[in-house]
Design a protein around this motif. Sequence first.
Motif, PDB file in Angstrom:
ATOM      1  N   ARG A  55      36.447  35.239  40.241  1.00  0.00           N
ATOM      2  CA  ARG A  55      37.750  35.188  40.913  1.00  0.00           C
ATOM      3  C   ARG A  55      38.838  34.780  39.929  1.00  0.00           C
ATOM      4  O   ARG A  55      39.967  35.274  39.986  1.00  0.00           O
ATOM      5  N   LEU A  56      38.509  33.875  39.034  1.00  0.00           N
ATOM      6  CA  LEU A  56      39.469  33.479  38.004  1.00  0.00           C
ATOM      7  C   LEU A  56      39.806  34.652  37.095  1.00  0.00           C
ATOM      8  O   LEU A  56      40.961  34.867  36.716  1.00  0.00           O
ATOM      9  N   GLU A  58      39.875  37.717  37.765  1.00  0.00           N
ATOM     10  CA  GLU A  58      40.671  38.760  38.422  1.00  0.00           C
ATOM     11  C   GLU A  58      42.145  38.669  38.044  1.00  0.00           C
ATOM     12  O   GLU A  58      42.858  39.681  38.034  1.00  0.00           O
ATOM     13  N   SER A  59      42.607  37.459  37.739  1.00  0.00           N
ATOM     14  CA  SER A  59      44.024  37.271  37.431  1.00  0.00           C
ATOM     15  C   SER A  59      44.333  37.418  35.940  1.00  0.00           C
ATOM     16  O   SER A  59      45.491  37.324  35.541  1.00  0.00           O
ATOM     17  N   LEU A  60      43.309  37.652  35.129  1.00  0.00           N
ATOM     18  CA  LEU A  60      43.520  37.808  33.691  1.00  0.00           C
ATOM     19  C   LEU A  60      43.719  39.277  33.336  1.00  0.00           C
ATOM     20  O   LEU A  60      43.076  40.153  33.898  1.00  0.00           O
ATOM     21  N   SER A  61      44.599  39.525  32.382  1.00  0.00           N
ATOM     22  CA  SER A  61      44.878  40.895  31.960  1.00  0.00           C
ATOM     23  C   SER A  61      43.795  41.397  31.014  1.00  0.00           C
ATOM     24  O   SER A  61      42.918  40.642  30.571  1.00  0.00           O
ATOM     25  N   ARG A  89      36.883  46.581  38.229  1.00  0.00           N
ATOM     26  CA  ARG A  89      38.064  46.344  37.408  1.00  0.00           C
ATOM     27  C   ARG A  89      38.487  47.632  36.695  1.00  0.00           C
ATOM     28  O   ARG A  89      39.671  47.945  36.620  1.00  0.00           O
ATOM     29  N   ASP A  93      42.023  50.180  37.128  1.00  0.00           N
ATOM     30  CA  ASP A  93      42.901  50.413  35.983  1.00  0.00           C
ATOM     31  C   ASP A  93      42.501  51.715  35.301  1.00  0.00           C
ATOM     32  O   ASP A  93      41.592  51.752  34.483  1.00  0.00           O
ATOM     33  N   GLN A 199      40.900  21.004  40.922  1.00  0.00           N
ATOM     34  CA  GLN A 199      41.528  21.725  42.021  1.00  0.00           C
ATOM     35  C   GLN A 199      41.838  20.845  43.224  1.00  0.00           C
ATOM     36  O   GLN A 199      42.230  21.353  44.282  1.00  0.00           O
ATOM     37  N   ILE A 216      42.810  27.361  42.763  1.00  0.00           N
ATOM     38  CA  ILE A 216      43.033  28.584  41.975  1.00  0.00           C
ATOM     39  C   ILE A 216      41.913  29.605  42.150  1.00  0.00           C
ATOM     40  O   ILE A 216      41.933  30.658  41.529  1.00  0.00           O
ATOM     41  N   VAL A 217      40.906  29.300  42.980  1.00  0.00           N
ATOM     42  CA  VAL A 217      39.857  30.278  43.261  1.00  0.00           C
ATOM     43  C   VAL A 217      39.665  30.416  44.757  1.00  0.00           C
ATOM     44  O   VAL A 217      40.073  29.559  45.519  1.00  0.00           O
TER      45      VAL A 217
END
Length: 217
Positions: A55-56, A58-61, A89, A93, A199, A216-217
């Motif tokens: 889940r963390l 998922e927010s990284l490029s 992923r 993209d 958290q 954050i998750v």
Amino acid sequence: MVSVLVLAAAGAAVVAVLLAVRLWVVLRSQAPVPRQSLSLLVVAGSGGHTTEILRLLESLSNAYSPRHYIIADTDEMSAHKINSFERNRADKDPSTMSPEYYIHRIPRSREVQQSWPSTVLTTLYSMWLSFPLTHRVKPDLVLCNGPGTCVPICISALLLGILGIKKVIIVYVESICRVEHLSLSGKILFHLSDYFIVQWPALKEKYPKSVYLGRIV
């Protein structure tokens, strides 16, 4: 005999001072260097640990590439989740022709209900295999969230810096399940990580040096 002991003690003191200085040089803050991509090493664990870490991610490029996943050698469920995550992923993209990720396996530091005396031996064995792997990958960043497997990996990453091979940033995110008390891995890595994220506000109060970002998750 006394002079020999004095010399030995003096030599040990000199070595300790040199190691302390070396560690300070390695761990002191340095100006960030612009990079097009960062090699990421992610430590996944069985069950909820892998779900949270994905889940963390998922927010990284895609700038965090290649991605190297570390799992326990008996953890087939995490391998399946990681492969599924990377496929999804890539599907989201279109510019990603083939995701650049790798899955590596090391022995577990501790099995469920394993005795503590034997845990010391299995952890040392896991670390013995972790350092060559970490040295080969030479990540820019290590991201973990609590599985026992992350302890030998993070220590190996720290050793890369102490030995002058490469400074590796260690980011530890305590599990959302830890509301008032740190996990055993968290208690160990609180003093070794560059960024220690919690958290829940109760943990921030107990550990002021931690970083509280909310859930954050």
